[in-house]
Design a protein around this motif. Structure first.
Motif, mmCIF file in Angstrom:
data_model
loop_
_atom_site.group_PDB
_atom_site.id
_atom_site.type_symbol
_atom_site.label_atom_id
_atom_site.label_comp_id
_atom_site.label_asym_id
_atom_site.label_seq_id
_atom_site.Cartn_x
_atom_site.Cartn_y
_atom_site.Cartn_z
ATOM 1 N N ASP A 43 -42.539 -23.101 -23.064
ATOM 2 C CA ASP A 43 -42.875 -22.718 -21.692
ATOM 3 C C ASP A 43 -42.428 -21.292 -21.383
ATOM 4 O O ASP A 43 -42.100 -20.954 -20.246
ATOM 5 N N ALA A 44 -42.416 -20.449 -22.398
ATOM 6 C CA ALA A 44 -41.939 -19.077 -22.230
ATOM 7 C C ALA A 44 -42.805 -18.308 -21.229
ATOM 8 O O ALA A 44 -44.001 -18.549 -21.096
ATOM 9 N N SER A 45 -42.170 -17.373 -20.538
ATOM 10 C CA SER A 45 -42.881 -16.524 -19.577
ATOM 11 C C SER A 45 -43.709 -15.478 -20.318
ATOM 12 O O SER A 45 -43.667 -15.383 -21.541
ATOM 13 N N ALA A 46 -44.440 -14.668 -19.563
ATOM 14 C CA ALA A 46 -45.259 -13.617 -20.155
ATOM 15 C C ALA A 46 -44.386 -12.603 -20.875
ATOM 16 O O ALA A 46 -43.275 -12.306 -20.458
ATOM 17 N N VAL A 47 -44.918 -12.085 -21.977
ATOM 18 C CA VAL A 47 -44.185 -11.097 -22.784
ATOM 19 C C VAL A 47 -43.931 -9.833 -21.960
ATOM 20 O O VAL A 47 -44.828 -9.335 -21.274
ATOM 21 N N VAL A 48 -42.682 -9.328 -22.032
ATOM 22 C CA VAL A 48 -42.326 -8.157 -21.224
ATOM 23 C C VAL A 48 -42.246 -6.865 -22.039
ATOM 24 O O VAL A 48 -42.355 -5.769 -21.489
ATOM 25 N N GLY A 49 -42.017 -6.974 -23.356
ATOM 26 C CA GLY A 49 -41.947 -5.781 -24.193
ATOM 27 C C GLY A 49 -40.695 -4.950 -23.956
ATOM 28 O O GLY A 49 -39.913 -5.210 -23.035
ATOM 29 N N SER A 50 -40.512 -3.937 -24.773
ATOM 30 C CA SER A 50 -39.306 -3.113 -24.674
ATOM 31 C C SER A 50 -39.357 -2.151 -23.491
ATOM 32 O O SER A 50 -38.320 -1.612 -23.080
ATOM 33 N N THR A 51 -40.528 -1.937 -22.907
ATOM 34 C CA THR A 51 -40.634 -1.047 -21.747
ATOM 35 C C THR A 51 -39.807 -1.560 -20.579
ATOM 36 O O THR A 51 -39.133 -0.784 -19.884
ATOM 37 N N LEU A 52 -39.835 -2.866 -20.352
ATOM 38 C CA LEU A 52 -39.051 -3.429 -19.265
ATOM 39 C C LEU A 52 -37.551 -3.259 -19.530
ATOM 40 O O LEU A 52 -36.779 -3.034 -18.605
ATOM 41 N N VAL A 53 -37.165 -3.353 -20.793
ATOM 42 C CA VAL A 53 -35.757 -3.144 -21.144
ATOM 43 C C VAL A 53 -35.310 -1.755 -20.676
ATOM 44 O O VAL A 53 -34.259 -1.592 -20.054
ATOM 45 N N LYS A 54 -36.135 -0.761 -20.958
ATOM 46 C CA LYS A 54 -35.814 0.614 -20.566
ATOM 47 C C LYS A 54 -35.718 0.729 -19.046
ATOM 48 O O LYS A 54 -34.788 1.360 -18.513
ATOM 49 N N ASP A 55 -36.655 0.123 -18.343
ATOM 50 C CA ASP A 55 -36.663 0.182 -16.878
ATOM 51 C C ASP A 55 -35.408 -0.473 -16.288
ATOM 52 O O ASP A 55 -34.786 0.067 -15.366
ATOM 53 N N ILE A 56 -35.047 -1.635 -16.818
ATOM 54 C CA ILE A 56 -33.870 -2.355 -16.311
ATOM 55 C C ILE A 56 -32.595 -1.587 -16.647
ATOM 56 O O ILE A 56 -31.685 -1.476 -15.820
ATOM 57 N N HIS A 57 -32.529 -1.053 -17.836
ATOM 58 C CA HIS A 57 -31.355 -0.272 -18.246
ATOM 59 C C HIS A 57 -31.166 0.947 -17.340
ATOM 60 O O HIS A 57 -30.040 1.297 -16.966
ATOM 61 N N THR A 58 -32.270 1.542 -16.951
ATOM 62 C CA THR A 58 -32.215 2.710 -16.064
ATOM 63 C C THR A 58 -31.819 2.318 -14.645
ATOM 64 O O THR A 58 -31.004 2.986 -13.996
ATOM 65 N N SER A 59 -32.388 1.219 -14.153
ATOM 66 C CA SER A 59 -32.141 0.788 -12.780
ATOM 67 C C SER A 59 -30.798 0.089 -12.590
ATOM 68 O O SER A 59 -30.209 0.133 -11.500
#
Length: 217
Positions: A147-163
């Motif tokens: 039941d995994a959610s939609a794939v987020v990719g490494s781009t979201l990692v960068k955004d979260i790390h920045t925010s």
């Protein structure tokens, strides 16, 4: 100090339950992974044929004893009662599990609390209730969680790390020796591995390969 300790532990974070170790004895897989260099272990006992009751309690205690022997944190997924019963080092919860704010109250301020997140709003909420780290994903497609959610990719990692620069991040979901590097380069403190170790023919060698590759980045 605790933040630094958490970040270090997230480096090579192994997640496993007995259903994940299909070809080998689960405790043998865990010990091989510990010998190979994992930095944290999460017992996630879910899925078909998952242990329950006394069988789960006994298995959890054996996993905990191994982790203590190798001096790495032992985290329980979702089951707060079990974590409290055996005095685990922490609890990890998903968005569909018990509310993280409730879990924090139950486990107190000293145990680690990890929260699975998929977007900035969930990370912000996790931070507000005192989560020690977030699991961010699924980074890549995964067969481990149906039941995994939609794939987020490494781009979201960068955004979260920045925010959220103060929030430790571990990337999870479909991570292998061939695709983990972009996750760390995007700002994650580590990667969570399930199948690439639990289903490996030689779990210790698979873990060592991860450990060496991570240290080289």
């Amino acid at each position: 100090m605790r933040n630094d300790e958490v970040r270090k532990a997230l480096s090579l974070y192994f997640v496993m339950g007995t259903p994940n170790a299909k070809e080998q004895e689960p405790l043998a897989v865990l010990e091989a992974a510990l010998r190979g260099g994992i930095t944290c272990f999460q017992l996630r006992e879910k899925g078909e044929h998952a242990l329950e009751g006394d069988a789960l309690l006994g298995f959890a205690k054996k996993c905990q004893a191994l982790c203590r022997l190798y001096r790495i944190p032992f985290i329980i997924n979702d089951d707060v009662d079990l974590a409290l019963a055996i005095n685990a080092d922490g609890v990890h919860v998903g968005q569909d599990d018990e509310l993280a704010s409730s879990v924090r109250k139950r486990i107190g301020p000293d145990k680690w609390l990890g929260v699975s997140t998929h977007n900035a709003n969930e990370v912000q909420l996790a931070q507000s209730i005192g989560a020690d780290y977030v699991g961010l994903g699924p980074i890549y497609p995964t067969a481990t969680k149906l039941d995994a959610s939609a794939v987020v990719g490494s781009t979201l990692v960068k955004d979260i790390h920045t925010s959220f620069p103060d929030m430790p991040i571990v990337g999870i979901g479909g991570i292998s020796i061939d695709n983990f590097a972009p996750v760390l380069l995007a700002g994650a403190d580590g990667v969570a591995i399930i199948s690439s170790i639990a289903s490996a023919d030689e779990p210790m060698k698979a873990t060592q390969a991860f450990s060496e590759a991570i240290q080289s980045i």
